[in-house]
Scaffold this active site. Structure first.
Site, PDB file in Angstrom:
ATOM      1  N   MET A  14       0.811  -1.211   0.000  1.00  0.00           N
ATOM      2  CA  MET A  14       0.000   0.000   0.000  1.00  0.00           C
ATOM      3  C   MET A  14       0.845   1.262   0.000  1.00  0.00           C
ATOM      4  O   MET A  14       0.580   2.203  -0.754  1.00  0.00           O
ATOM      5  CB  MET A  14      -0.940   0.002   1.228  1.00  0.00           C
ATOM      6  CG  MET A  14      -1.956  -1.110   1.229  1.00  0.00           C
ATOM      7  SD  MET A  14      -2.985  -1.153  -0.248  1.00  0.00           S
ATOM      8  CE  MET A  14      -3.998   0.307  -0.030  1.00  0.00           C
ATOM      9  N   ASP A  33      10.865   3.480   5.224  1.00  0.00           N
ATOM     10  CA  ASP A  33      10.696   2.104   5.682  1.00  0.00           C
ATOM     11  C   ASP A  33      11.863   1.790   6.626  1.00  0.00           C
ATOM     12  O   ASP A  33      12.790   2.599   6.769  1.00  0.00           O
ATOM     13  CB  ASP A  33      10.683   1.128   4.490  1.00  0.00           C
ATOM     14  CG  ASP A  33       9.909  -0.156   4.793  1.00  0.00           C
ATOM     15  OD1 ASP A  33       8.800  -0.335   4.268  1.00  0.00           O
ATOM     16  OD2 ASP A  33      10.422  -0.989   5.567  1.00  0.00           O
ATOM     17  N   VAL A  90       2.187   0.805   7.730  1.00  0.00           N
ATOM     18  CA  VAL A  90       3.009  -0.272   8.302  1.00  0.00           C
ATOM     19  C   VAL A  90       2.088  -1.455   8.603  1.00  0.00           C
ATOM     20  O   VAL A  90       0.866  -1.335   8.472  1.00  0.00           O
ATOM     21  CB  VAL A  90       3.764   0.223   9.580  1.00  0.00           C
ATOM     22  CG1 VAL A  90       4.736   1.337   9.211  1.00  0.00           C
ATOM     23  CG2 VAL A  90       2.829   0.660  10.676  1.00  0.00           C
ATOM     24  N   LYS A  97       1.843   0.532  14.906  1.00  0.00           N
ATOM     25  CA  LYS A  97       1.299   1.827  14.477  1.00  0.00           C
ATOM     26  C   LYS A  97       1.495   2.873  15.586  1.00  0.00           C
ATOM     27  O   LYS A  97       1.906   4.003  15.321  1.00  0.00           O
ATOM     28  CB  LYS A  97      -0.167   1.672  14.085  1.00  0.00           C
ATOM     29  CG  LYS A  97      -0.313   0.725  12.875  1.00  0.00           C
ATOM     30  CD  LYS A  97      -1.614   0.852  12.179  1.00  0.00           C
ATOM     31  CE  LYS A  97      -1.856  -0.194  11.105  1.00  0.00           C
ATOM     32  NZ  LYS A  97      -1.300   0.100   9.803  1.00  0.00           N
ATOM     33  N   SER A 119      -6.893  -1.048   7.900  1.00  0.00           N
ATOM     34  CA  SER A 119      -8.109  -1.600   7.302  1.00  0.00           C
ATOM     35  C   SER A 119      -9.184  -1.769   8.366  1.00  0.00           C
ATOM     36  O   SER A 119     -10.363  -1.886   8.037  1.00  0.00           O
ATOM     37  CB  SER A 119      -7.844  -2.974   6.706  1.00  0.00           C
ATOM     38  OG  SER A 119      -6.711  -2.957   5.891  1.00  0.00           O
ATOM     39  N   HIS A 140      -8.245   5.435   4.542  1.00  0.00           N
ATOM     40  CA  HIS A 140      -8.225   4.037   4.093  1.00  0.00           C
ATOM     41  C   HIS A 140      -8.285   3.949   2.566  1.00  0.00           C
ATOM     42  O   HIS A 140      -9.345   4.124   1.963  1.00  0.00           O
ATOM     43  CB  HIS A 140      -9.403   3.281   4.736  1.00  0.00           C
ATOM     44  CG  HIS A 140      -9.420   1.828   4.426  1.00  0.00           C
ATOM     45  ND1 HIS A 140     -10.578   1.099   4.328  1.00  0.00           N
ATOM     46  CD2 HIS A 140      -8.418   0.950   4.175  1.00  0.00           C
ATOM     47  CE1 HIS A 140     -10.282  -0.156   4.036  1.00  0.00           C
ATOM     48  NE2 HIS A 140      -8.988  -0.275   3.948  1.00  0.00           N
ATOM     49  N   ASN A 143      -6.815  -1.345  -2.485  1.00  0.00           N
ATOM     50  CA  ASN A 143      -5.752  -1.980  -3.253  1.00  0.00           C
ATOM     51  C   ASN A 143      -6.266  -2.366  -4.647  1.00  0.00           C
ATOM     52  O   ASN A 143      -7.323  -3.008  -4.720  1.00  0.00           O
ATOM     53  CB  ASN A 143      -5.313  -3.241  -2.482  1.00  0.00           C
ATOM     54  CG  ASN A 143      -4.085  -3.889  -3.055  1.00  0.00           C
ATOM     55  OD1 ASN A 143      -3.427  -3.337  -3.916  1.00  0.00           O
ATOM     56  ND2 ASN A 143      -3.789  -5.088  -2.586  1.00  0.00           N
ATOM     57  N   GLU A 152     -11.647   6.023   2.146  1.00  0.00           N
ATOM     58  CA  GLU A 152     -12.536   6.240   3.289  1.00  0.00           C
ATOM     59  C   GLU A 152     -11.795   7.118   4.295  1.00  0.00           C
ATOM     60  O   GLU A 152     -10.653   6.809   4.660  1.00  0.00           O
ATOM     61  CB  GLU A 152     -12.901   4.904   3.949  1.00  0.00           C
ATOM     62  CG  GLU A 152     -13.785   4.021   3.084  1.00  0.00           C
ATOM     63  CD  GLU A 152     -14.160   2.690   3.741  1.00  0.00           C
ATOM     64  OE1 GLU A 152     -15.238   2.183   3.461  1.00  0.00           O
ATOM     65  OE2 GLU A 152     -13.351   2.152   4.535  1.00  0.00           O
ATOM     66  N   ASN A 190     -15.752  -2.590   3.557  1.00  0.00           N
ATOM     67  CA  ASN A 190     -15.522  -3.971   3.998  1.00  0.00           C
ATOM     68  C   ASN A 190     -16.688  -4.485   4.836  1.00  0.00           C
ATOM     69  O   ASN A 190     -17.044  -5.660   4.781  1.00  0.00           O
ATOM     70  CB  ASN A 190     -14.218  -4.080   4.784  1.00  0.00           C
ATOM     71  CG  ASN A 190     -13.014  -3.985   3.859  1.00  0.00           C
ATOM     72  OD1 ASN A 190     -13.121  -4.262   2.667  1.00  0.00           O
ATOM     73  ND2 ASN A 190     -11.884  -3.579   4.398  1.00  0.00           N
TER      74      ASN A 190
HETATM   75  N1  NAD Z   1      -2.784  -4.892   1.278  1.00  0.00           N
HETATM   76  C1  NAD Z   1      -4.030  -4.461   1.162  1.00  0.00           C
HETATM   77  O1  NAD Z   1      -4.795  -4.903   0.316  1.00  0.00           O
HETATM   78  C2  NAD Z   1      -4.513  -3.344   2.059  1.00  0.00           C
HETATM   79  C3  NAD Z   1      -5.627  -2.584   1.663  1.00  0.00           C
HETATM   80  C4  NAD Z   1      -6.029  -1.504   2.466  1.00  0.00           C
HETATM   81  C5  NAD Z   1      -5.346  -1.241   3.646  1.00  0.00           C
HETATM   82  N2  NAD Z   1      -4.265  -2.031   4.008  1.00  0.00           N
HETATM   83  C6  NAD Z   1      -3.562  -1.674   5.255  1.00  0.00           C
HETATM   84  O2  NAD Z   1      -2.359  -0.995   4.908  1.00  0.00           O
HETATM   85  C7  NAD Z   1      -1.352  -1.279   5.890  1.00  0.00           C
HETATM   86  C8  NAD Z   1      -0.130  -1.821   5.195  1.00  0.00           C
HETATM   87  O3  NAD Z   1      -0.476  -2.997   4.511  1.00  0.00           O
HETATM   88  P1  NAD Z   1       0.450  -3.597   3.348  1.00  0.00           P
HETATM   89  O4  NAD Z   1      -0.332  -4.677   2.728  1.00  0.00           O
HETATM   90  O5  NAD Z   1       0.975  -2.491   2.505  1.00  0.00           O
HETATM   91  O6  NAD Z   1       1.649  -4.220   4.223  1.00  0.00           O
HETATM   92  P2  NAD Z   1       3.069  -4.715   3.743  1.00  0.00           P
HETATM   93  O7  NAD Z   1       3.446  -5.809   4.650  1.00  0.00           O
HETATM   94  O8  NAD Z   1       3.088  -4.936   2.270  1.00  0.00           O
HETATM   95  O9  NAD Z   1       4.015  -3.442   4.033  1.00  0.00           O
HETATM   96  C9  NAD Z   1       4.330  -2.981   5.308  1.00  0.00           C
HETATM   97  C10 NAD Z   1       5.660  -2.243   5.238  1.00  0.00           C
HETATM   98  O10 NAD Z   1       5.910  -1.604   6.482  1.00  0.00           O
HETATM   99  C11 NAD Z   1       7.284  -1.713   6.768  1.00  0.00           C
HETATM  100  N3  NAD Z   1       7.475  -1.487   8.200  1.00  0.00           N
HETATM  101  C12 NAD Z   1       7.295  -2.361   9.225  1.00  0.00           C
HETATM  102  N4  NAD Z   1       7.548  -1.732  10.408  1.00  0.00           N
HETATM  103  C13 NAD Z   1       7.884  -0.453  10.096  1.00  0.00           C
HETATM  104  C14 NAD Z   1       8.246   0.682  10.873  1.00  0.00           C
HETATM  105  N5  NAD Z   1       8.288   0.628  12.202  1.00  0.00           N
HETATM  106  N6  NAD Z   1       8.568   1.833  10.233  1.00  0.00           N
HETATM  107  C15 NAD Z   1       8.529   1.908   8.878  1.00  0.00           C
HETATM  108  N7  NAD Z   1       8.176   0.863   8.080  1.00  0.00           N
HETATM  109  C16 NAD Z   1       7.859  -0.294   8.697  1.00  0.00           C
HETATM  110  C17 NAD Z   1       7.654  -3.107   6.268  1.00  0.00           C
HETATM  111  O11 NAD Z   1       9.062  -3.215   6.077  1.00  0.00           O
HETATM  112  C18 NAD Z   1       6.869  -3.167   4.980  1.00  0.00           C
HETATM  113  O12 NAD Z   1       7.606  -2.635   3.892  1.00  0.00           O
HETATM  114  C19 NAD Z   1      -1.993  -2.227   6.879  1.00  0.00           C
HETATM  115  O13 NAD Z   1      -2.513  -1.489   7.959  1.00  0.00           O
HETATM  116  C20 NAD Z   1      -3.118  -2.862   6.079  1.00  0.00           C
HETATM  117  O14 NAD Z   1      -4.168  -3.324   6.896  1.00  0.00           O
HETATM  118  C21 NAD Z   1      -3.823  -3.054   3.246  1.00  0.00           C
END
Ligand code: NAD
Length: 403
Positions: A14, A33, A90, A97, A119, A140, A143, A152, A190
């Site tokens: 994301m 990151d 994250v 968070k 989410s 929000h 994807n 949202e 959702n």
């Molecule tokens: N994937 C989806 O379809 C989707 C859709 C909507 C919302 N979300 C939400 O978005 C958020 C991220 O999801 P994602 O799928 O992109 O996750 P992901 O696992 O692909 O990416 C998370 C990233 O955060 C980094 N990270 C971890 N700890 C960290 C820190 N302390 N500081 C900086 N970076 C850090 C990780 O190295 C990784 O690159 C979540 O809250 C998820 O619920 C995901």
């Protein structure tokens, strides 16, 4: 407050795309990151999104270079001193968070907005752990974030109206559709989607119809893709996880089909695993058919579009009754977030209910409740509307306004 510079924390699925969307709008953005590999991967994703625009003739190579120069990859908080908004993306863990927001407090101005792409987690809880609850808000994205139009916007209990207004304006400047949603489990899209996906899965699990028949019927109804195609794209593990959470929060009506657990157990996680409800590799569909055969067929279980779609209408009415969002925003969110149409027009569940007739929907839900149980219990507001004679388009009064 005008936003001149943004930062995104987390360069995963994301975060990288959110940073691309921000740079595309012309704003400088830092993508941070903790992992150099993830950062490189995130930057590669951004380059690829721009490259595909260049390849399609939608952008020149020079424009691509200038947009790319707006994104700064970072492993530290250097350069955060003049950031107006931070969006965290994250992993979905409250502890991570909260820790990120704590670190940020020491590195950004006290006016900086803290937005979370969570989410499902509570915005109010995140806000309470910061020095600026009035400036914390949910943002929000869906994807893939560079494609999906909807964002949202979720204020927590202590979020100020000014923050909501600033974030709505910022979202619109990114050429996205902003829908303000009060905090509740699943937020809006959702929350409305899961009962629909769950019911399609019950129909399959009970042997009422095949995946392809259910998918075809819902596409015919107006969905851009069928529920099983959508679940395979989303990930069966994600459906199971979100479904379990909504079940814990909403109780009986969000009961979960056991088929999800069975599929996760055997690694049928959807497209990303090469197999989910459908198979995407060389494997045929025998393995999935064997799983389905292990469930007892229920001869009384019948598939119909109403059985799968009415739970979404009912959940929309429940959200309306709880003042989670206005009727127009509820429909707008489902149109922008799920691509729903009805008879060729872009319509959401409340406008569709008005067209079908609220008395017809209520009657349908009551019949389904008799046959399949509590998860079909009609929302009180639906009953009240019908009692008042607000039956939808045919009486010029329903969820929407009619001249
Ligand atoms: N994937 C989806 O379809 C989707 C859709 C909507 C919302 N979300 C939400 O978005 C958020 C991220 O999801 P994602 O799928 O992109 O996750 P992901 O696992 O692909 O990416 C998370 C990233 O955060 C980094 N990270 C971890 N700890 C960290 C820190 N302390 N500081 C900086 N970076 C850090 C990780 O190295 C990784 O690159 C979540 O809250 C998820 O619920 C995901």
């Amino acid at each position: 407050m005008y936003i001149f510079k943004a930062a995104v924390i987390g360069a995963g699925t994301m975060g990288a795309e959110i940073a691309q969307v921000i740079s595309f709008s012309g704003l400088p953005v830092i993508l941070k990151d903790v992992d150099q590999g993830m950062l490189d991967k995130g930057m590669k994703t951004i380059r690829e999104i721009y490259q595909s625009r260049v390849d399609k003739g939608k952008m020149s190579a020079g424009e691509m270079a200038s947009k790319l120069s707006l994104v700064e990859a970072a492993l530290t908080y250097d350069g955060f001193g003049d950031v107006d908004i931070v969006i965290e993306a994250v992993p979905e863990k409250m502890g991570i968070k909260k820790a990120v927001f704590k670190e940020l407090q020491a590195c950004v101005p006290e006016t900086t907005i803290f937005a979370s792409n969570t989410s499902a987690l509570s915005i109010s809880e995140m806000a309470a752990a910061t020095d600026r609850p009035a400036k914390v808000i949910g943002m929000h994205y869906f994807n893939p974030a560079h494609v999906m139009k909807l964002v949202e916007i979720i204020p927590g209990l202590d979020t100020s109206q000014e923050t909501v207004d600033d974030v709505v304006m910022f979202t619109e400047s990114l050429r996205k559709v902003a829908v303000v949603v009060q905090e509740c489990p699943g937020f809006l899209v959702n929350r409305l989607l899961m009962p629909y996906l769950g019911e399609a899965t019950y129909c399959l699990q009970e042997g009422a119809a095949s995946m392809t028949d259910i998918d075809a019927a819902l596409v015919d109804f107006g969905m851009p893709m069928g529920p099983f195609t959508l679940m395979d794209m989303t990930g069966i593990d994600v459906c199971a996880y979100v479904g379990k959470y909504l079940n814990e929060e909403y109780g009986t009506r969000a009961t979960l089909p056991v088929l999800y657990g069975k599929m996760v157990e055997v690694g049928r996680l959807g497209e990303k695993a090469g197999k989910g409800f459908y198979s995407y590799g060389d494997e045929g569909d025998e393995a999935m058919q064997a799983i389905l055969a292990s469930f007892p067929k229920d001869p009384n279980s019948k598939f119909g579009v109403e059985r799968v779609f009415y739970p979404m209408i009912n959940e929309a009415v429940l959200a309306l009754q709880e003042h989670i969002a206005s009727p127009n925003d509820i429909d707008m969110a489902t149109i922008a977030g799920l691509g729903m149409t009805y008879h060729g027009d872009r319509k959401g569940p409340l406008a569709i209910a008005d067209e079908i007739g609220l008395d017809v929907v209520l009657n349908g839900l009551q019949e389904l409740q008799k046959q399949y149980g509590e998860r079909f219990r009609p929302a009180q507001l639906l009953k009240t509307k019908v009692r008042a004679g607000h039956l939808g388009v045919k009486t010029h009064r329903g969820f929407m306004e009619y001249a």
